[in-house]
Scaffold this motif. Structure first.
Motif, PDB file in Angstrom:
ATOM      1  N   LYS A   1       0.839  -1.231  -0.034  1.00  0.00           N
ATOM      2  CA  LYS A   1       0.018  -0.229   0.086  1.00  0.00           C
ATOM      3  C   LYS A   1       0.719   1.210   0.059  1.00  0.00           C
ATOM      4  N   LEU A   2       2.148   1.182   0.114  1.00  0.00           N
ATOM      5  CA  LEU A   2       3.024   2.356   0.165  1.00  0.00           C
ATOM      6  C   LEU A   2       3.545   2.642  -1.067  1.00  0.00           C
ATOM      7  N   GLY A   3       3.895   4.067  -1.387  1.00  0.00           N
ATOM      8  CA  GLY A   3       4.579   4.363  -2.586  1.00  0.00           C
ATOM      9  C   GLY A   3       5.998   4.424  -2.223  1.00  0.00           C
ATOM     10  N   GLN A   4       6.812   4.910  -3.244  1.00  0.00           N
ATOM     11  CA  GLN A   4       8.231   4.645  -3.074  1.00  0.00           C
ATOM     12  C   GLN A   4       8.722   5.568  -1.905  1.00  0.00           C
ATOM     13  N   LYS A   5       8.169   6.914  -1.802  1.00  0.00           N
ATOM     14  CA  LYS A   5       8.780   7.843  -0.778  1.00  0.00           C
ATOM     15  C   LYS A   5       8.243   7.148   0.584  1.00  0.00           C
ATOM     16  N   GLU A   6       7.284   6.462   0.515  1.00  0.00           N
ATOM     17  CA  GLU A   6       6.879   6.069   2.088  1.00  0.00           C
ATOM     18  C   GLU A   6       7.665   4.813   2.403  1.00  0.00           C
ATOM     19  N   ARG A   7       7.950   4.345   1.554  1.00  0.00           N
ATOM     20  CA  ARG A   7       8.771   3.094   1.791  1.00  0.00           C
ATOM     21  C   ARG A   7      10.164   3.438   2.233  1.00  0.00           C
ATOM     22  N   ALA A   8      10.758   4.383   1.388  1.00  0.00           N
ATOM     23  CA  ALA A   8      11.993   5.087   1.982  1.00  0.00           C
ATOM     24  C   ALA A   8      11.961   5.597   3.356  1.00  0.00           C
ATOM     25  N   ALA A   9      10.939   6.184   3.490  1.00  0.00           N
ATOM     26  CA  ALA A   9      10.922   6.620   4.907  1.00  0.00           C
ATOM     27  C   ALA A   9      10.869   5.541   6.254  1.00  0.00           C
ATOM     28  N   LEU A  10      10.046   4.502   5.935  1.00  0.00           N
ATOM     29  CA  LEU A  10       9.905   3.637   6.773  1.00  0.00           C
ATOM     30  C   LEU A  10      11.314   2.851   6.895  1.00  0.00           C
ATOM     31  N   LYS A  11      12.013   2.858   5.750  1.00  0.00           N
ATOM     32  CA  LYS A  11      13.342   2.023   5.918  1.00  0.00           C
ATOM     33  C   LYS A  11      14.447   3.025   6.827  1.00  0.00           C
ATOM     34  N   ARG A  12      14.131   4.413   6.541  1.00  0.00           N
ATOM     35  CA  ARG A  12      15.035   5.216   7.279  1.00  0.00           C
ATOM     36  C   ARG A  12      14.632   5.059   8.954  1.00  0.00           C
ATOM     37  N   ASP A  13      13.380   4.918   9.127  1.00  0.00           N
ATOM     38  CA  ASP A  13      12.937   5.188  10.455  1.00  0.00           C
ATOM     39  C   ASP A  13      13.139   3.560  11.238  1.00  0.00           C
ATOM     40  N   PHE A  14      12.798   2.960  10.443  1.00  0.00           N
ATOM     41  CA  PHE A  14      13.161   1.122  11.035  1.00  0.00           C
ATOM     42  C   PHE A  14      14.068   0.597  10.325  1.00  0.00           C
ATOM     43  N   PRO A  15      15.467   0.948  10.235  1.00  0.00           N
ATOM     44  CA  PRO A  15      16.163   0.251   9.237  1.00  0.00           C
ATOM     45  C   PRO A  15      16.547  -1.248   9.369  1.00  0.00           C
ATOM     46  N   ASP A  16      15.909  -1.884  10.528  1.00  0.00           N
ATOM     47  CA  ASP A  16      16.181  -3.242  10.583  1.00  0.00           C
ATOM     48  C   ASP A  16      14.905  -4.141  10.319  1.00  0.00           C
ATOM     49  N   ALA A  17      13.820  -3.593  10.342  1.00  0.00           N
ATOM     50  CA  ALA A  17      12.462  -4.030  10.238  1.00  0.00           C
ATOM     51  C   ALA A  17      12.010  -4.949   9.126  1.00  0.00           C
ATOM     52  N   ILE A  18      11.329  -5.792   9.154  1.00  0.00           N
ATOM     53  CA  ILE A  18      11.086  -6.742   8.114  1.00  0.00           C
ATOM     54  C   ILE A  18       9.837  -6.069   7.628  1.00  0.00           C
ATOM     55  N   THR A  19       9.526  -5.874   6.297  1.00  0.00           N
ATOM     56  CA  THR A  19       8.572  -5.704   5.639  1.00  0.00           C
ATOM     57  C   THR A  19       7.794  -6.726   4.765  1.00  0.00           C
ATOM     58  N   ILE A  20       6.542  -6.844   4.785  1.00  0.00           N
ATOM     59  CA  ILE A  20       5.956  -7.778   4.080  1.00  0.00           C
ATOM     60  C   ILE A  20       4.549  -7.387   3.403  1.00  0.00           C
ATOM     61  N   SER A  21       4.232  -8.161   2.599  1.00  0.00           N
ATOM     62  CA  SER A  21       3.002  -7.852   1.635  1.00  0.00           C
ATOM     63  C   SER A  21       2.368  -9.212   1.583  1.00  0.00           C
ATOM     64  N   ASN A  22       1.247  -9.592   2.168  1.00  0.00           N
ATOM     65  CA  ASN A  22       0.507 -10.746   1.974  1.00  0.00           C
ATOM     66  C   ASN A  22      -0.201 -10.717   0.829  1.00  0.00           C
ATOM     67  N   ALA A  23      -0.598  -9.883   0.221  1.00  0.00           N
ATOM     68  CA  ALA A  23      -1.343  -9.563  -1.088  1.00  0.00           C
ATOM     69  C   ALA A  23      -0.152  -9.957  -2.180  1.00  0.00           C
ATOM     70  N   LYS A  24       1.076  -9.399  -2.110  1.00  0.00           N
ATOM     71  CA  LYS A  24       1.958  -9.531  -3.252  1.00  0.00           C
ATOM     72  C   LYS A  24       2.901 -10.894  -2.761  1.00  0.00           C
TER      73      LYS A  24
END
Ligand SMILES: Nc1nc2c(ncn2[C@@H]2O[C@H](COP(=O)(O)OP(=O)(O)OP(=O)(O)O)[C@@H](O)[C@H]2O)c(=O)[nH]1
Ligand SMILES: [Mg+2]
Length: 211
Positions: free
Chosen positions: A160-183
């Motif tokens: 659900k996130l665009g490129q900019k939002e993904r980059a911000a998430l990565k910056r704020d939580f560099p080690d977190a795992i991100t998933i998509s159940n839809a994809k």
């Protein structure tokens, strides 16, 4: 190529009201917790590669009991059993109630006292990475987590996130795992964390299989 744990079998075992009528503690447990509608049941289905193993729904509050699933992993040819536990979500409380009030007493009791739990997977919605209630849950678990237990943050709905939002998430939580159940993205890392938490580093299991 390194070995990758894969799920070969997944079975729903039981729904319980509380720790008192839960299963015997015969297997290591991975609990999935997070806000209502964050995608706990969907994540279990995606990991298990089964559409309707855990019941998911667009309406928050779908999961109301403690649900147990026996999962059979294989690493190479070796079988490894774990138990996934799907929990009801905590509410969208905007007002500041105490976490224990929001969550039912039965759940709190389970999370704090169940010896078989080895891994807490806290699912957070990638669209609301700074939700206060999730920060409170992280702090709450930190207050009682045992040395033999691990805590893992996984952001869901990354699709659900665009490129900019993904980059911000990565910056704020560099080690977190991100998933998509839809994809169906990001799931291998979660499998790896589950497997290594319970059975130790995958490198130590490299019997048989060549490089
Ligand atoms: N786009 C997208 N939708 C998702 C994802 N994961 C779950 N959903 C959707 O989010 C909604 C809620 O999913 P559930 O798995 O039922 O959420 P839950 O956390 O188990 O909810 P409760 O049982 O009510 O606490 C459903 O409509 C899912 O299809 C994802 O990664 N991406
Ligand atoms: Mg659910």
């Amino acid at each position: 190529m390194s070995l990758q744990p894969r799920v070969v079998n997944a079975t729903f075992i039981k729904s319980a009201q509380s720790i008192a009528d839960s299963l015997e503690e015969s297997m290591s447990e991975v609990v999935f917790l997070g806000r209502s509608n964050v995608g706990k049941s969907s994540t279990i289905n995606a990991l298990a590669n089964r559409k309707n193993l855990a019941k998911s729904s667009a309406t928050p509050g779908k999961t109301q009991l403690i649900n147990f699933f026996d999962i059979e992993y294989r690493l190479g040819e070796e079988p490894y059993g774990v138990r996934y536990v799907d929990l009801p979500g905590f509410g969208y409380a905007k007002v500041s109630k105490s976490l224990k009030q929001i969550w039912q007493k039965n759940l709190v009791e389970y999370i704090e006292n169940r010896v078989a739990i080895r891994l807490f997977i806290h699912l957070r919605d990638a669209r609301h990475p700074h939700a206060k209630i999730d920060d409170e849950v992280a702090e709450y678990i930190d207050g009682f987590i045992r040395p033999d237990q691990r805590y893992l943050t996984v952001f869901t709905k990354i699709d659900k996130l665009g490129q900019k939002e993904r980059a911000a998430l990565k910056r704020d939580f560099p080690d977190a795992i991100t998933i998509s159940n839809a994809k169906r993205s990001g799931l291998e890392r979660v499998h790896r964390e589950i497997f290594e938490t319970i059975f130790g580093p995958i490198g130590d299991h490299s019997s048989g299989e060549g490089a």
